[in-house]
Scaffold this motif. Structure first.
Motif, PDB file in Angstrom:
ATOM      1  N   UNK A   1       0.808  -1.205   0.000  1.00 28.90           N
ATOM      2  CA  UNK A   1       0.000   0.000   0.000  1.00 28.90           C
ATOM      3  C   UNK A   1       0.845   1.261   0.000  1.00 28.90           C
ATOM      4  N   UNK A   2       2.065   1.169  -0.535  1.00 32.92           N
ATOM      5  CA  UNK A   2       2.982   2.300  -0.503  1.00 32.92           C
ATOM      6  C   UNK A   2       2.499   3.440  -1.387  1.00 32.92           C
TER       7      UNK A   2
ATOM      8  N   UNK B   1       3.332   2.741 -12.009  1.00 31.90           N
ATOM      9  CA  UNK B   1       2.062   2.163 -11.563  1.00 31.90           C
ATOM     10  C   UNK B   1       2.265   1.321 -10.320  1.00 31.90           C
ATOM     11  N   UNK B   2       1.274   1.385  -9.435  1.00 33.22           N
ATOM     12  CA  UNK B   2       1.302   0.652  -8.170  1.00 33.22           C
ATOM     13  C   UNK B   2      -0.032  -0.048  -7.935  1.00 33.22           C
ATOM     14  N   UNK B   3       0.010  -1.165  -7.250  1.00 34.95           N
ATOM     15  CA  UNK B   3      -1.214  -1.818  -6.796  1.00 34.95           C
ATOM     16  C   UNK B   3      -1.485  -3.116  -7.520  1.00 34.95           C
ATOM     17  N   UNK B   4      -1.812  -4.146  -6.737  1.00 36.39           N
ATOM     18  CA  UNK B   4      -2.087  -5.452  -7.322  1.00 36.39           C
ATOM     19  C   UNK B   4      -3.300  -5.406  -8.243  1.00 36.39           C
ATOM     20  N   UNK B   5      -4.225  -4.473  -8.004  1.00 34.73           N
ATOM     21  CA  UNK B   5      -5.395  -4.364  -8.887  1.00 34.73           C
ATOM     22  C   UNK B   5      -4.984  -3.932 -10.289  1.00 34.73           C
ATOM     23  N   UNK B   6      -3.795  -3.349 -10.428  1.00 38.95           N
ATOM     24  CA  UNK B   6      -3.332  -2.900 -11.743  1.00 38.95           C
ATOM     25  C   UNK B   6      -2.452  -3.923 -12.448  1.00 38.95           C
ATOM     26  N   UNK B   7      -2.249  -5.081 -11.831  1.00 37.79           N
ATOM     27  CA  UNK B   7      -1.322  -6.062 -12.399  1.00 37.79           C
ATOM     28  C   UNK B   7      -1.703  -6.456 -13.822  1.00 37.79           C
TER      29      UNK B   7
ATOM     30  N   UNK C   1       2.481  -9.687  -8.236  1.00 34.90           N
ATOM     31  CA  UNK C   1       1.131  -9.926  -8.761  1.00 34.90           C
ATOM     32  C   UNK C   1       1.155 -10.068 -10.280  1.00 34.90           C
ATOM     33  N   UNK C   2       1.977  -9.270 -10.953  1.00 33.62           N
ATOM     34  CA  UNK C   2       2.076  -9.375 -12.417  1.00 33.62           C
ATOM     35  C   UNK C   2       2.631 -10.742 -12.805  1.00 33.62           C
ATOM     36  N   UNK C   3       3.682 -11.174 -12.122  1.00 34.09           N
ATOM     37  CA  UNK C   3       4.276 -12.476 -12.431  1.00 34.09           C
ATOM     38  C   UNK C   3       3.285 -13.603 -12.168  1.00 34.09           C
ATOM     39  N   UNK C   4       2.462 -13.459 -11.122  1.00 30.92           N
ATOM     40  CA  UNK C   4       1.460 -14.471 -10.814  1.00 30.92           C
ATOM     41  C   UNK C   4       0.415 -14.594 -11.921  1.00 30.92           C
ATOM     42  N   UNK C   5       0.133 -13.480 -12.588  1.00 30.52           N
ATOM     43  CA  UNK C   5      -0.982 -13.448 -13.550  1.00 30.52           C
ATOM     44  C   UNK C   5      -0.530 -13.572 -14.999  1.00 30.52           C
ATOM     45  N   UNK C   6       0.732 -13.848 -15.213  1.00 26.04           N
ATOM     46  CA  UNK C   6       1.226 -14.027 -16.578  1.00 26.04           C
ATOM     47  C   UNK C   6       1.995 -15.331 -16.687  1.00 26.04           C
ATOM     48  N   UNK C   7       1.972 -15.892 -17.883  1.00 26.36           N
ATOM     49  CA  UNK C   7       2.739 -17.101 -18.144  1.00 26.36           C
ATOM     50  C   UNK C   7       4.166 -16.725 -18.529  1.00 26.36           C
ATOM     51  N   UNK C   8       5.075 -17.682 -18.507  1.00 20.41           N
ATOM     52  CA  UNK C   8       6.465 -17.380 -18.903  1.00 20.41           C
ATOM     53  C   UNK C   8       6.583 -16.788 -20.308  1.00 20.41           C
TER      54      UNK C   8
END
Length: 315
Positions: A87-88, A273-279, A303-310
């Motif tokens: 939440x920075x 950009x900040x925030x997991x909602x923006x991943x 969060x971005x890495x979690x939501x994307x494939x290699x």
């Protein structure tokens, strides 16, 4: 699967997405769906029990390592990840952004373009490094909005003062009428500033949330545009899907704004950009080639890495 179980799983998915992806509190979800908070809590527990939601404790990864992983995953030229509390504030991105700007050695007659947004405003509040002689220009015309993060000519004035550069303003709305647009662009001062977009060395832009999650004032010009219901996000009102495909909207041709082609020609287009909602939106902006660099924090990077494939595509 019975209709009842299909409906139940759909509700579980909806509740899980609202809580874990949109970061909505249980009370707000309950109000939105017309259910009790206790019911939402039970649904979230069931979603975890049925494997719809998986929670794991991640190994600690150094910010520099996350940056390299993100650059490779999304095909970005430069990524800077800062380790800061969850939440920075956007102000924390100013230091890594400054490092990227210094690495580009911007000087007299280099062109720095600025987009609008809360995060762009935040890094300006913290300050940009000295870049004497740099030309600072808005990436769009102005918006008829009073919120501080829409005051793009003011952003330019502040940035020019911080960098030791020269401000070039655009005293025109970003979305004029079809009749007024050519009149604005015929003004010599506006025409000169807009022409600088073909010479952008570095742009600093925010990444907008999915259209449906944006606050009403952020989407005032496109609030009733049905073609944007399922977009993943936007950069300067250039909307895109999760796969990175640009989505046109009615009135887009009237915009006084940097084009996608001009952003792509820039030496570096830095998304802040900040925030997991923006991943999802950040990853999609990279796929759309509307950002070529990124400054963010550890939580957002993970969060971005979690939501994307290699291969860089979304999961």
């Amino acid at each position: 699967m019975s209709p009842e179980s299909s409906e139940t799983r759909a509700i579980l998915h909806t509740v899980a997405k609202l809580h874990y992806e949109a970061d909505l509190p249980q009370v707000q979800i309950a109000r939105q769906l017309g259910l009790s908070t206790a019911t939402i809590s039970r649904l979230l527990q069931r979603a975890r029990a049925e494997g719809i939601v998986r929670i794991e404790v991640r190994d600690l990864v150094a910010p520099d390592t996350l940056g390299r992983q993100l650059a490779e995953r999304l095909g970005l030229r430069r990524v800077s990840v800062i380790d800061s509390p969850a939440g920075s504030s956007p102000l924390t991105l100013a230091a890594p952004l400054g490092a990227l700007l210094r690495a580009e050695s911007l000087g007299p007659q280099s062109v720095l373009a600025l987009g609008w947004g809360r995060t762009v405003r935040g890094v300006l509040e913290a300050g940009l490094p000295q870049m004497p002689g740099v030309i600072v220009v808005p990436a769009t015309g102005g918006m008829q909005q009073q919120a501080p993060h829409f005051q793009i000519n003011e952003f330019v004035r502040i940035a020019a003062g911080q960098t030791g550069g020269t401000p070039h303003f655009i005293h025109a709305p970003y979305l004029p009428s079809a009749q007024a647009r050519p009149i604005f662009l015929s003004d010599p001062a506006i025409r000169h500033s807009v022409a600088l977009w073909d010479r952008i060395d570095v742009a600093i832009v925010g990444v907008g949330l999915p259209h449906a999650l944006n606050p009403p004032e952020a989407s005032v010009a496109t609030a009733n545009e049905q073609s944007l219901v399922d977009v993943a996000g936007d950069v300067i009102r250039h909307y895109f899907t999760a796969a990175g495909t640009l989505v046109p909207w009615d009135g887009e041709e009237r915009m006084i704004a940097v084009s996608p082609a001009q952003l792509r020609r820039a030496r570096l287009c830095i998304g802040v950009a900040l925030g997991e909602t923006k991943a999802t939106a950040i990853a999609a902006a990279a796929r759309a080639d509307l950002i070529s660099a990124l400054v963010t924090d550890v939580q957002t990077a993970e969060a971005i890495l979690d939501r994307t494939r290699p291969d860089g595509h979304h999961i």
